[in-house]
Design an enzyme around this catalytic site. Structure first.
Site, PDB file in Angstrom:
ATOM      1  CE  LYS A 171      -0.370   1.959   5.000  1.00 25.81           C
ATOM      2  NZ  LYS A 171      -0.330   3.133   4.568  1.00 25.81           N
ATOM      3  CD  GLU A 239       0.167   6.723  12.991  1.00 23.08           C
ATOM      4  OE1 GLU A 239       1.298   5.792  12.852  1.00 23.08           O
ATOM      5  OE2 GLU A 239      -0.172   7.356  12.095  1.00 23.08           O
ATOM      6  CG  ASP A 258      -0.443   6.609   5.352  1.00 24.23           C
ATOM      7  OD1 ASP A 258       0.311   5.796   5.360  1.00 24.23           O
ATOM      8  OD2 ASP A 258      -0.395   7.130   6.824  1.00 24.23           O
ATOM      9  CG  HIS A 263      -4.225   0.552   7.297  1.00 23.23           C
ATOM     10  ND1 HIS A 263      -3.565  -0.511   7.153  1.00 23.23           N
ATOM     11  CD2 HIS A 263      -3.149   1.164   8.293  1.00 23.23           C
ATOM     12  CE1 HIS A 263      -2.663  -0.128   6.967  1.00 23.23           C
ATOM     13  NE2 HIS A 263      -1.996   0.591   7.395  1.00 23.23           N
TER      14      HIS A 263
END
Length: 523
Positions: A171, A239, A258, A263
């Protein structure tokens, strides 16, 4: 209060045996890069040390850097020694593993490189082997994927006449719907779909796979897994890190491309999918695609109402002062790249109609945590008072992906005493103590699956396009409007205030990232 579910500790060696992978040569493009050093090579060493790789395997690293085999092996050793994913680095086993590591410098855009690769693959084939299996891993910028695939085809390296040939594509898979379709078409000219493995490392996590077991293997939960009992679902991937050395990539991608485009939508699909007819690649991926197709792309007005973007400013992480995103190396002082996204999605099918799915992800947030929180509806009548001044929350099922992998269920119980008062308690299952084993790193699982020809945990062509079908309208709407005044959240916080307001309109709320972690540390 929490109830722990524990078991006697066991080691990896006491797990059921895993079938050996077919003997093959693994070719890693971009082998001198960060992903290869930190994740791929340590994962392959762990598989080797655990006895999961056949004797005839070899690894050929390809990169722009001028390295000898010994230099490549030394860099790989350093990466494994500092990797959190490696269980135990045995020097004796490393010597045996390193002997199978080879490196070849080359220009990835030059046809000569691929002629040399073909020659090296023949020389690395096990002596007397009748089949020549090869796995190509594209650990490179996405822009190089079409050229690499094209050259592999021109050299006849995609054929399967004498053994299997497979390609793993990292990815992000393209930048929007049009580029995803174009990339899929270019790959399809060389490799058949069964040879293509589009990797999303989240799907290799043990606890992500456990979502399916939890849902479909327990009659206690499946009957309530629908709009009649569930009020809303929140999926969080937070994060504490900033962009580190990835500013060049991140400035082009941003948080939406991203994280959300792969995800988080994958976690949503696993949470919402219907039971597959079998646990195999085609059946599981078909049900995930059906979920994504049940979600309608947003109009620009809906994007304005249902999507929040943010960018972090200075703040504190674990007591340390950290800079704003615009002060990070490689980031411009007027950057409009989002480091935080919150989205409200709706699934228009029979099971989920009317149930909002809230997704959020961000950098430099209060704690590192990935979880799925399923909020059940409140009972129709409140019979019991709570101990606190605040009203007790409804039941919540929390599927924790990282860092403390497990499952928690929050519910009400009577407080000790003569009065009929209710308090909140939490029953907690933790993977590390519950099964007493260290779970395999995601890349170990996925690499082994690819060598065994199991694509269940990889993303299918139409699945990728279905994800971009939802993300592209958001990108297009953003391109037509200015972002909110950036920066709009402090490093070390839970994110922008607008994200709280996104849920508050329906009297919903996010689980506090910082509060949640402090609670879990006590159980």
């Amino acid at each position: 209060m929490a109830t722990k579910i524990e078991a006697t500790a066991r080691t990896k060696s006491e797990l059921p045996p895993v079938p050996l992978a077919d003997p093959c040569v693994i070719v890693i493009f971009g082998a001198a890069g960060d992903l290869s050093r930190r994740k791929l090579l340590p994962a392959l060493y762990d598989l080797f040390a655990a006895g999961n790789l056949a004797k005839g395997f070899a690894i050929l690293g390809i990169g722009q850097e001028q390295l000898s085999d010994e230099q490549f092996r030394a860099a790989a050793h350093e990466g494994a020694a500092h990797s959190e994913d490696v269980g135990e680095l045995s020097e004796e086993k490393w010597i045996d593993f390193a002997a199978r590591l080879h490196y070849m410098p080359g220009d990835l855009l030059n046809a000569t490189t691929y002629r040399e690769i073909r020659t090296r693959l023949i020389s690395l084939r096990p002596h007397g082997a009748e089949r020549a299996n090869q796995l190509f891993y594209l650990s490179t910028p996405p822009s190089l994927a079409p050229a690499i695939v094209k050259h592999l085809g021109e050299q006849g390296l995609a054929g399967e006449a004498q053994g299997w040939s497979r390609v793993i594509v990292e990815k992000p898979f393209a930048r929007d719907l049009d580029s995803a379709r174009a990339l899929n078409a270019e790959i399809a000219q060389v490799f058949a779909e069964h040879q293509v493995y589009r990797i999303d490392h989240y799907l290799g996590k043990e606890t992500v796979q456990n979502v399916l077991v939890f849902r479909f293997g327990n009659s206690l939960f499946e009957p309530v897994w629908n709009r009649n009992f569930i009020e809303y679902v929140e999926i969080t991937a937070a994060e504490t890190l900033g962009v580190e050395q990835r500013a060049r990539y991140y400035e082009e991608a941003g948080a939406l491309r991203d994280m959300v485009a792969n995800h988080l939508l994958q976690l949503l699909a696993l949470t919402a999918m219907e039971p597959p007819v079998a646990f195999d690649a085609d059946a599981v991926r078909e049900e995930k695609v059906q979920v994504l197709r049940s979600m309608q792309p947003m109009t620009p007005d809906q994007v304005f109402k249902k999507v929040v973007r943010g960018q972090y400013c200075t703040g504190q992480i674990d007591g340390q002062e950290v800079p704003a995103y615009r002060a990070e190396p490689g980031v411009g002082p007027e950057s409009k790249t989002e480091t935080y996204v919150a989205v409200e999605f709706c699934i228009e099918n029979w099971r989920w109609a009317g149930v909002p799915f809230y997704l959020r992800t961000g950098k430099r947030l209060a704690r590192k945590v990935t979880e799925i929180a399923v909020h059940l509806r409140r009972p129709p009548q409140t019979l019991f008072a709570c101990m606190s001044d605040e009203e007790c929350d409804p039941n919540v099922i929390i599927l924790r992906i990282q860092p403390d992998e497990g499952i928690a269920i929050r519910f009400g119980a009577k407080r000790p005493g003569t009065e009929m008062l209710m308090g909140e308690v939490q029953m907690n299952f933790n993977y590390a103590t519950g099964f007493g084993v260290e779970t395999a790193a995601a890349y170990e699982t996925l690499l082994l699956d690819a060598m065994q020809g199991d694509a269940t945990l990889y993303t299918r062509r139409d699945e990728v396009e279905a994800e971009w079908r939802l993300i592209t309208p958001i990108l297009e709407a953003w391109s037509q409007t200015a972002p909110p005044p950036f920066p709009n959240y402090a490093a070390g916080s839970d994110g922008p205030t607008a994200a709280v307001e996104l849920l508050a309109r329906k009297d919903h709320h996010w689980r506090s990232i910082e509060k949640r972690m402090k609670t879990m540390e006590k159980v």
